[in-house]
Design a protein around this motif. Structure first.
Motif, short mmCIF file in Angstrom:
data_model
loop_
_atom_site.label_atom_id
_atom_site.label_comp_id
_atom_site.label_asym_id
_atom_site.label_seq_id
_atom_site.Cartn_x
_atom_site.Cartn_y
_atom_site.Cartn_z
N VAL A 49 0.83 -1.21 0.00
CA VAL A 49 0.00 0.00 0.00
C VAL A 49 0.86 1.25 0.00
N GLN A 50 0.32 2.32 -0.63
CA GLN A 50 0.96 3.63 -0.64
C GLN A 50 -0.06 4.67 -0.19
N PRO A 51 0.32 5.49 0.79
CA PRO A 51 1.59 5.48 1.53
C PRO A 51 1.74 4.20 2.36
N PRO A 52 2.96 3.87 2.78
CA PRO A 52 3.19 2.62 3.51
C PRO A 52 2.43 2.60 4.84
N ALA A 53 2.09 1.38 5.28
CA ALA A 53 1.29 1.19 6.49
C ALA A 53 2.17 0.84 7.68
N ALA A 54 1.88 1.45 8.83
CA ALA A 54 2.65 1.19 10.05
C ALA A 54 2.02 0.11 10.91
N ASN A 55 0.74 -0.19 10.68
CA ASN A 55 0.03 -1.14 11.57
C ASN A 55 -0.71 -2.22 10.79
N MET A 56 -0.28 -2.51 9.57
CA MET A 56 -0.97 -3.51 8.74
C MET A 56 -0.68 -4.91 9.29
N GLN A 57 -1.73 -5.65 9.59
CA GLN A 57 -1.56 -6.98 10.17
C GLN A 57 -1.46 -8.04 9.08
N LYS A 58 -0.69 -9.05 9.37
CA LYS A 58 -0.61 -10.21 8.50
C LYS A 58 -1.90 -11.02 8.62
N MET A 59 -2.43 -11.48 7.50
CA MET A 59 -3.66 -12.26 7.50
C MET A 59 -3.38 -13.75 7.60
N GLU A 60 -4.34 -14.47 8.20
CA GLU A 60 -4.33 -15.93 8.26
C GLU A 60 -5.60 -16.45 7.62
N TRP A 61 -5.54 -17.66 7.05
CA TRP A 61 -6.71 -18.26 6.43
C TRP A 61 -7.65 -18.80 7.49
N SER A 62 -8.96 -18.57 7.30
CA SER A 62 -9.97 -19.06 8.23
C SER A 62 -10.93 -19.98 7.49
N GLU A 63 -10.98 -21.26 7.90
CA GLU A 63 -11.92 -22.19 7.29
C GLU A 63 -13.37 -21.79 7.57
N LYS A 64 -13.59 -21.23 8.73
CA LYS A 64 -14.94 -20.79 9.09
C LYS A 64 -15.41 -19.68 8.15
N LEU A 65 -14.56 -18.68 7.92
CA LEU A 65 -14.91 -17.61 6.98
C LEU A 65 -15.05 -18.14 5.57
N ALA A 66 -14.22 -19.10 5.20
CA ALA A 66 -14.30 -19.68 3.85
C ALA A 66 -15.64 -20.37 3.65
N ARG A 67 -16.13 -21.08 4.68
CA ARG A 67 -17.44 -21.73 4.55
C ARG A 67 -18.56 -20.70 4.42
N LEU A 68 -18.48 -19.61 5.19
CA LEU A 68 -19.49 -18.56 5.08
C LEU A 68 -19.45 -17.90 3.70
N ALA A 69 -18.23 -17.64 3.20
CA ALA A 69 -18.10 -17.03 1.88
C ALA A 69 -18.63 -17.95 0.79
N GLN A 70 -18.35 -19.26 0.91
CA GLN A 70 -18.85 -20.21 -0.08
C GLN A 70 -20.38 -20.28 -0.03
N MET A 71 -20.94 -20.21 1.16
CA MET A 71 -22.39 -20.25 1.30
C MET A 71 -23.02 -19.04 0.63
N ARG A 72 -22.44 -17.88 0.81
CA ARG A 72 -23.00 -16.67 0.19
C ARG A 72 -22.82 -16.70 -1.32
#
Length: 399
Positions: A49-72
């Motif tokens: 991102v520009q400008p650069p981010a000081a507090n950007m968190q690393k993401m992790e994969w969530s099977e729970k969110l994936a199931r909700l996304a697939q359902m939608r």
């Protein structure tokens, strides 16, 4: 020359078969390789991102969110506003949607489209260009969104087919104040504003900056499967038979300082007292067992050695006499017999005169100093010193 894909032909056939009716062609769940690619792509773009981010968190994969996304996605509604699915969640979830007629589109392709909305977004004012979309981008780079899961589905309706891609984010983003979406991240050098919980800064060769993360291994070292990492000291506590900074060096047997060696076996007399089962666990933690006295030779040597110990080596306790020593023999009421801890029935006994006399009460066996270290059955909660035995087969069993 690029080979033509059969997917449009198949979809056309399905659409024709469906006629004027709605039709949903269910894709399988995203393959592990694609899930990894989606997650990596999210983190790669968030670091750019520009400008650069000081507090950007690393993401992790969530099977729970994936199931909700697939359902939608499987509901075949073409926009978030069309969604009729109600999902009860403890925390807010952010959603990104995309529909296309491009049958070959990948989820990573769609994520690129969302990221290109940055061209329409002005960070310092938090404003989007007039009549342009930016909310996919701001959700994609929302600094505190740390989990993601995506789904993909192909739908046919009235002889037209579409690919629907949905990604879910937690915690969600795009929060508003007085009708205005707040800025998605804090500007500054990478990882300079991570929270105390995010004590690490994840950087990869293909990343432009760093991402705040909770490090799984803050010491950044591994003891392999031959030791356990002590996180507080960042030192490897090696399992029996190994040494070195990373427990990489194998010791020759016997690898303990043996008090006595009998026919190749190593016997170690404990300096401290414990209950029978506490002593058993401590011997096992060191890679051995409570001693098994299986013949008169071992009995005689142990009795002589224990008799030579100075009184200063004895452990005193106000509740129990602890000048005795546990060996690995217990009385099994279900079997109505004594058994070694390995399950074997003894073929040799050296009980003192009148012993055993407490079957069903004193179920654990000790070498008793008052009986010249012949055997006595005792209450297992008594705190005695104990004798551990180590042999090659114990090490092999552990490995």
């Amino acid at each position: 020359m690029k080979r033509p894909t059969l997917l449009p032909i198949l979809l056309a056939s399905l659409a024709a078969a469906a006629g004027k009716h709605s039709f949903s062609w269910d894709l399988k769940e995203l393959a592990p390789k694609e899930r990894f690619a989606i997650l990596a792509h999210h983190n790669r773009l968030r670091s750019k991102v520009q400008p650069p981010a000081a507090n950007m968190q690393k993401m992790e994969w969530s099977e729970k969110l994936a199931r909700l996304a697939q359902m939608r996605a499987s509901s075949c509604q073409r926009s978030q506003q069309d969604q009729q699915i109600q999902v009860a969640e403890e925390e807010e979830i952010g959603w990104n949607y995309h529909t296309t007629v491009d049958a070959g589109v990948s989820v990573s392709n769609v994520i690129d489209l969302w990221f290109r909305e940055a061209q329409n977004y002005h960070y310092h004012t938090g404003q989007c260009k007039y009549n342009a979309s930016c909310q996919h981008y701001t959700q994609l780079v929302w600094a505190t969104s740390s989990k993601v899961g995506c789904g993909k589905h192909i739908c046919v309706h009235d002889e037209q087919w579409t690919v629907i891609v949905v990604c879910a984010y937690s915690p969600g983003g795009n929060w508003e104040i007085n009708g205005r979406i707040i800025i998605p991240y804090k500007e500054g050098p990478s990882c300079s504003l991570c929270t105390s919980r995010m004590s690490g800064c994840f950087k990869s060769w293909d990343h432009h900056g760093g991402l705040c993360e909770v490090p799984r291994n803050p010491c950044r070292m591994s003891c392999s499967n031959r030791g356990q990492l002590n996180v507080s000291s960042c030192r490897c506590e090696c399992l029996p038979g190994f040494t070195g900074r990373y427990c990489q060096e194998k010791l020759e047997f016997p690898f303990h300082t043996c008090d006595i060696q009998i026919d190749g076996d190593c016997f170690m007399v404990s300096p401290e007292a414990d209950t029978y089962y506490g002593a058993k666990n401590k011997c096992q933690e060191r890679g051995g067992i409570l001693a098994q006295v299986k013949n008169q030779k071992v009995q005689d040597i142990l009795a002589f050695y224990l008799g030579q110990l100075e009184n200063t080596n004895e452990v005193t306790n106000p509740d129990f006499e602890t000048r005795n020593f546990w060996i690995g023999l217990t009385y099994k009421t279900s079997k109505d017999s004594f058994r070694w801890d390995t399950g074997e029935t003894p073929s040799f006994y050296s009980f003192a005169f009148g012993q055993p006399d407490n079957q069903g009460f004193g179920n654990c066996v000790e070498l008793q100093i008052s009986s010249a270290f012949n055997w006595n059955d005792q209450r297992c909660k008594t705190r005695n010193r104990y004798i551990c035995q180590f042999r090659e087969e114990h090490v092999a069993r552990w490995e």
